[in-house]
Enzyme design. Sequence first.
Site, PDB file in Angstrom:
ATOM      1  N   GLN A 175       0.831  -1.201   0.000  1.00  0.00           N
ATOM      2  CA  GLN A 175       0.000   0.000   0.000  1.00  0.00           C
ATOM      3  C   GLN A 175       0.872   1.261   0.000  1.00  0.00           C
ATOM      4  OE1 GLN A 175      -3.882  -0.316   2.323  1.00  0.00           O
ATOM      5  NE2 GLN A 175      -2.644  -1.862   3.359  1.00  0.00           N
ATOM      6  N   SER A 228       4.547  -6.397   2.596  1.00  0.00           N
ATOM      7  CA  SER A 228       3.234  -6.310   3.241  1.00  0.00           C
ATOM      8  C   SER A 228       2.163  -6.902   2.320  1.00  0.00           C
ATOM      9  CB  SER A 228       2.930  -4.857   3.628  1.00  0.00           C
ATOM     10  OG  SER A 228       1.754  -4.766   4.394  1.00  0.00           O
ATOM     11  N   LEU A 229       1.210  -6.093   1.851  1.00  0.00           N
ATOM     12  CA  LEU A 229       0.212  -6.587   0.909  1.00  0.00           C
ATOM     13  C   LEU A 229       0.874  -7.301  -0.261  1.00  0.00           C
ATOM     14  CD1 LEU A 229      -2.555  -6.676  -0.609  1.00  0.00           C
ATOM     15  CD2 LEU A 229      -1.888  -4.469  -1.587  1.00  0.00           C
ATOM     16  N   ARG A 264      -8.780  -9.432   3.634  1.00  0.00           N
ATOM     17  CA  ARG A 264      -7.740  -8.804   4.440  1.00  0.00           C
ATOM     18  C   ARG A 264      -8.005  -7.302   4.571  1.00  0.00           C
ATOM     19  NH1 ARG A 264      -2.505  -6.369   3.487  1.00  0.00           N
ATOM     20  NH2 ARG A 264      -0.884  -7.096   4.928  1.00  0.00           N
ATOM     21  N   HIS A 279       0.479  -4.053  10.924  1.00  0.00           N
ATOM     22  CA  HIS A 279       1.652  -4.805  11.396  1.00  0.00           C
ATOM     23  C   HIS A 279       1.960  -4.519  12.860  1.00  0.00           C
ATOM     24  CE1 HIS A 279       2.225  -6.248   7.370  1.00  0.00           C
ATOM     25  NE2 HIS A 279       2.236  -5.015   6.918  1.00  0.00           N
ATOM     26  N   GLN A 285       1.940 -12.118   9.466  1.00  0.00           N
ATOM     27  CA  GLN A 285       2.275 -10.745   9.074  1.00  0.00           C
ATOM     28  C   GLN A 285       1.148  -9.749   9.331  1.00  0.00           C
ATOM     29  OE1 GLN A 285       0.732  -8.982   5.843  1.00  0.00           O
ATOM     30  NE2 GLN A 285       2.163  -9.977   4.439  1.00  0.00           N
TER      31      GLN A 285
END
Length: 307
Positions: A10, A91-92, A116, A203, A252
Site C-alpha cells: 500500500q 506487506s500486501l 484482508r 503490522h 504478518q
Amino acid sequence: MTIAYLFPGQGSQVVGMGQTLYEQSAAVRDLYDEADDLLDFALSDLCFHGPAEALTDTVNQQPALFVTSLAMLTAVREAGWAEPNFVAGHSLGELTAVVAAGCTSFAAGLQLVRRRGELMKLAGERSPGGMAAVLGAEADVVAALCAQTTAVTGQLVQIANDNCPGQIVISGAITALTHVTALLEQEACVRKVVRLPITIAAHSPLMASVATEYATAVDNTPLLDPQMPLVGNTTAELLTNSMAVRQELIAQLTGSVRWAASMHTLTQQGVTEIVEIGPGDVLAKLMKRIDRRVARRAFDIDFQLAS
C-alpha cells in the site's frame, strides 16, 4: 544472473495504473474483467479513473494493487522477460508474491486480499491507531524508545517495517505515537519523523481483534507449495512449502515487515538483480539503500509499451 521479482504494498497506488496495459493486452483485460466479476464492482474503473479517495481506502486499495501488480506481471511475461528465481512482496505485496509463485490461484488470492482489507479496516475502527516513518535512525534505537513509550503510556507502539538503513516505520495507538515521536525528535540520529496518512496501525498487535477471522480466511484459501522460493516478511527466511506460506500470511497481520533482512536473504542466495513488478519504484529505491551492488529494474520505468 539470479533474479528476484518484488511486489509493492500500500502506498504505491496511483489513479490510472494499469489502464494502458488493459487497452493493449487481451490477457490483462481478462485479468481485470475477472476481478470486476469476482468483486461484483468495477475495480478496473477505480484503478483507471479513481477517485483517489476511494482508491486509497484500504478495502479498495489492497485488491487494486494486487490486481494491477499481477497485470504487470502478465505483461512482462508476455514480453518475454526472464522468469525470477525468487519472489518477495512488501506487506500486501506478499500476497501478490504468493500468487506469482504459483501457491494459489488469482481468484483465491483476490478473495483473500479483499477479506484482508475489510478486516484491517474493521480492526482500525475497533482499535484506532496510526503509523509514522522515522528517517535516519537505527532500528535498535527506535525499538528501545517504542518499548519505553509502551511502558510509560500503557499503549502499544512498535516497529512495523524495517525497510532499509535509515528508514523505519512505526505503528501504534495515537497517544503512544505522539509520545514516541517527541522522544525520537530529540535523538541526534533522527533526521525526521513523518506521520503517514493512514488511520490503522498495520503490522502491530492492534490488528489482533481480527486475527482469528483472518486466520480462518487464510486457512480456507487453498495453497500449494511455491514453484520458486518466497521470502517471508516476518521471518526474512525462504518459504518453500505451503504450510510455511500459510503461517507467514497469518503472522504478518500483526508482525513486523523485516524488509531489509529479507533483501539480505536474497543477496545471500546469490540474487544479483531485482525487478519491481507494480506501480512505482519504491522497492527498487529501498534496494539501492540496502545493497547498491544489486542491479535494479522497475516495471514503470523499464517496461516499454508497444506503440
